[in-house]
Motif scaffolding. Sequence first.
Motif, PDB file in Angstrom:
ATOM      1  N   THR A 179       1.052  -0.870   0.169  1.00  0.00           N
ATOM      2  CA  THR A 179       0.274   0.222  -0.183  1.00  0.00           C
ATOM      3  C   THR A 179       0.822   1.174   0.520  1.00  0.00           C
ATOM      4  O   THR A 179       0.426   2.393  -0.797  1.00  0.00           O
ATOM      5  N   THR A 180       2.360   0.725   0.973  1.00  0.00           N
ATOM      6  CA  THR A 180       2.748   2.239   1.222  1.00  0.00           C
ATOM      7  C   THR A 180       3.642   2.296  -0.053  1.00  0.00           C
ATOM      8  O   THR A 180       3.772   4.057  -0.438  1.00  0.00           O
TER       9      THR A 180
ATOM     10  N   LEU B  86      -4.912   0.915   8.119  1.00  0.00           N
ATOM     11  CA  LEU B  86      -4.703   2.056   6.651  1.00  0.00           C
ATOM     12  C   LEU B  86      -5.631   2.581   5.443  1.00  0.00           C
ATOM     13  O   LEU B  86      -5.734   3.905   5.461  1.00  0.00           O
ATOM     14  N   VAL B 169       9.293  -0.224  -1.399  1.00  0.00           N
ATOM     15  CA  VAL B 169       9.165   0.872  -0.561  1.00  0.00           C
ATOM     16  C   VAL B 169      10.664   1.980  -0.511  1.00  0.00           C
ATOM     17  O   VAL B 169      10.034   2.668  -0.818  1.00  0.00           O
TER      18      VAL B 169
END
Lengths: 195, 195
Positions: A179-180, B86, B169
């Motif tokens: 998600t990030t 989230l 990420v």
Amino acid sequence: MELHWTIEGDSIYLGLSAPTTGWLAIGWDPSGPIMEGEDILIGYIRGRELFLQDYYANRSVTHANDVSLGGRDDVLEASGTEDQSSTTIEFRRGLDTGDRFDRPITPGAHTVQLAYAPTDDFVTYHGEKRTVVRIDFFAGGAQEAGLFARPRALGTGNGPLKPWGLTVAAGVVVIIGVTTAYLLWPQRDRLPPQR
Amino acid sequence: MLTLAFGSTMIRLVGGWVTAENALWRGLVRLAEPTAYLAAIGGLLALAASIMSGLATTWPLEVLLTSSVVLNKIAITAFSATFWTLFVAIRSIYGARLWNRARLRGAYAALAAGGFVSLMLAGSTGGHLAGKRSMLEGVLHLLGVNTHLLFTIPAPVAYIAMSSVVLLVVLALIRRALCSKSPPRAAAVRPDMSS
């Protein structure tokens, strides 16, 4: 909770007494985890009638009537009394019933679980009102055996808890990470110009 | 409440594409956005409370951790809680404006869907635990999923998955940093000198 017993011939007389007006139960010889595989006798008194049934722990935390599983109810005779604060149930059954949902009582120590609950509903959880003892029904005497019979799967090494913990951690990290990364990833119109 | 949050999110999502003159539908779409957010907060708090009460008041923790079904339920609940956390975090950071951005809108709806599906699976596992049949049981069996068996992934796979996500990420952060240093592509286009 008190347990009394007498062996006569090929039968055993068992007596259970507890400070409750709900159900009382005795079970022995779980294969684990928790109650799984245990032979259980569970009963209560409603009005002046005794309801006692032969059960089998078909899963670790649930049990079912032997008859419903395709077995037999092997209680040979039973009686009980209840007053405002306590219940006593006595019954007789064979040492070895031959039913595949029963566990034979043989010389030597057996893991015995005793429990009672505040209501007659068999689904009511007994909470802290339970104990586990080791009993040799032929020699007599009882020994505390800890909270519950240890399941075989957890008896060695780290058991499945370590890979399970790792699986949970990996799942959570993947959900958060993906998600990030998706949200951080620059959009096409903001990419640096091509040379 | 989390089901309400999921339903409201889907209504808002569909409302972005399907416009109608119907005042009821328009009102529903308008209300769906704050409803989803508030219901998700309430649901998340309720989920946390149920996790705590489940761990504290049902079976003792050391017993819970011996049941593969319980461990599966804890794992799925952890995944669901992650999705919904989230979901709430994104809405708290970006506000209702997130619906104006396709990327955020997609992530938001995907998180709601992930949270809803995992919550449904957790509920189904709870049904197994209570000895009752779950409506999902047939579907899960068709998919070859057995909730009685402890679901774990091999340690190397877990480590690779976590490392890959962290790498992803970091990569997103690097690309984002590069993009913020360079002028947007639109600004780098040679100006039209014809006029």
